[in-house]
Design a protein around this motif. Structure first.
Motif, PDB file in Angstrom:
ATOM      1  N   PRO A   1      -2.421   1.358  -5.500  1.00  0.00           N
ATOM      2  CA  PRO A   1      -2.736   0.871  -4.153  1.00  0.00           C
ATOM      3  C   PRO A   1      -4.083   1.407  -3.644  1.00  0.00           C
ATOM      4  N   GLU A   2      -4.380   2.677  -4.002  1.00  0.00           N
ATOM      5  CA  GLU A   2      -5.657   3.276  -3.551  1.00  0.00           C
ATOM      6  C   GLU A   2      -6.842   2.477  -4.109  1.00  0.00           C
TER       7      GLU A   2
ATOM      8  N   PHE B   1      -6.719  -1.441  -2.613  1.00  0.00           N
ATOM      9  CA  PHE B   1      -7.044  -1.579  -1.185  1.00  0.00           C
ATOM     10  C   PHE B   1      -8.269  -0.770  -0.771  1.00  0.00           C
TER      11      PHE B   1
ATOM     12  N   ARG C   1       0.828  -1.214   0.000  1.00  0.00           N
ATOM     13  CA  ARG C   1       0.000   0.000   0.000  1.00  0.00           C
ATOM     14  C   ARG C   1       0.862   1.263   0.000  1.00  0.00           C
ATOM     15  N   GLU C   2       1.960   1.207   0.744  1.00  0.00           N
ATOM     16  CA  GLU C   2       2.791   2.403   0.920  1.00  0.00           C
ATOM     17  C   GLU C   2       3.791   2.622  -0.221  1.00  0.00           C
TER      18      GLU C   2
END
Length: 252
Positions: free
Chosen positions: A232-233, A236, A212-213
């Motif tokens: 990732p946005e 997730f 995610r990061e």
């Protein structure tokens, strides 16, 4: 120019189809994380990129050079061995297990490939190895043997060893899965730093917070296929497929 491109990669072990038409393009400096359940084909796909696993169908390009073109197990094209070996040196790989030489010191483990494969002088290899050990926070362990290091330290040595060949892309196959939970962070921090420094990376991982990061793009694989991909946005925060929604519920 993409660094790696695959078109419809298929791999079967007997009747078991492990990969079913996997296509991916990775741009320079991009970090791509691959997530999914065990048995999804994630590690097999990664291993096809550097020829640790043979493909049955599809095409693999590295920096727009065609390495392989297979169709139903038959070879349409295969880059000559010598050329291919040169191209594959552009890829560093870090495995679940550290695979360090137990009878060699940390410094010797990092120096060995540049000296023997690239024919770099020992003096130059040593300087580069010490720089890399400093980069992964282990300059003070140069004279130690692997058995005297923690799992996290051994994995950081393995990363330094892969970087010693000056690859253009790094492949990580669940690099933290063999580590005790408290040692995972030290390896992920090194990987985050690599990403910040602009290294192109493909990472098979169970570490969702890392994906995610750090990732520019996340792929979700299931049953040998890429089921969903996005930022990732998206992956997730707004997963589209029901299967990805279930997966994230079970792991987050």
């Amino acid at each position: 120019m993409s660094i790696i491109k695959t078109e419809n990669i298929g791999v079967a072990f007997g009747d078991l189809h492990v990969l079913k038409g996997v296509s991916l393009t990775v741009e320079p400096k991009e970090v791509v994380c691959i997530i999914g359940p065990s048995g999804a084909g994630k590690s097999t796909f990664l291993r096809t990129l550097n020829h640790l696993e043979k493909i049955d169908s599809g095409k693999i390009f590295v920096e727009d050079n065609l390495l392989d073109d297979y169709e139903n197990g038959k070879v349409n094209f295969k880059m000559p061995k010598k050329e291919r070996a040169k191209v594959l040196l552009e890829m560093g790989m870090v495995f679940q297990r550290f695979n360090l030489f137990p009878h060699k010191t940390v410094l010797e483990n990092v120096m060995i490939a540049p000296v023997h494969v690239k024919k770099v002088s020992r003096e130059e290899a040593k300087k580069r190895a010490m720089d890399l050990l400093a980069r992964v926070g282990l300059a003070d362990k140069a004279g130690e043997y692997p058995s005297r290091l923690s799992g996290g330290q051994q994995q950081r040595v393995a990363i330094a060893r892969a970087l010693a060949m000056e690859p253009k892309i790094m492949l990580f196959d669940e690099p933290t899965s063999a580590l005790d939970p408290e040692l995972v962070g030290e390896v992920l921090n090194v990987m985050k730093q690599l990403a910040q420094d602009g290294m192109t990376m493909i990472v098979v991982t169970h570490e969702m917070a890392f994906a995610r990061e750090v990732a520019n793009r996340v792929l979700f694989m299931e049953s040998g296929k890429i089921v969903e991909e996005g930022s990732p946005e998206q992956i997730f925060g707004a997963p589209k497929s029901e299967r990805l929604q279930q997966f994230l519920k079970s792991v987050l």
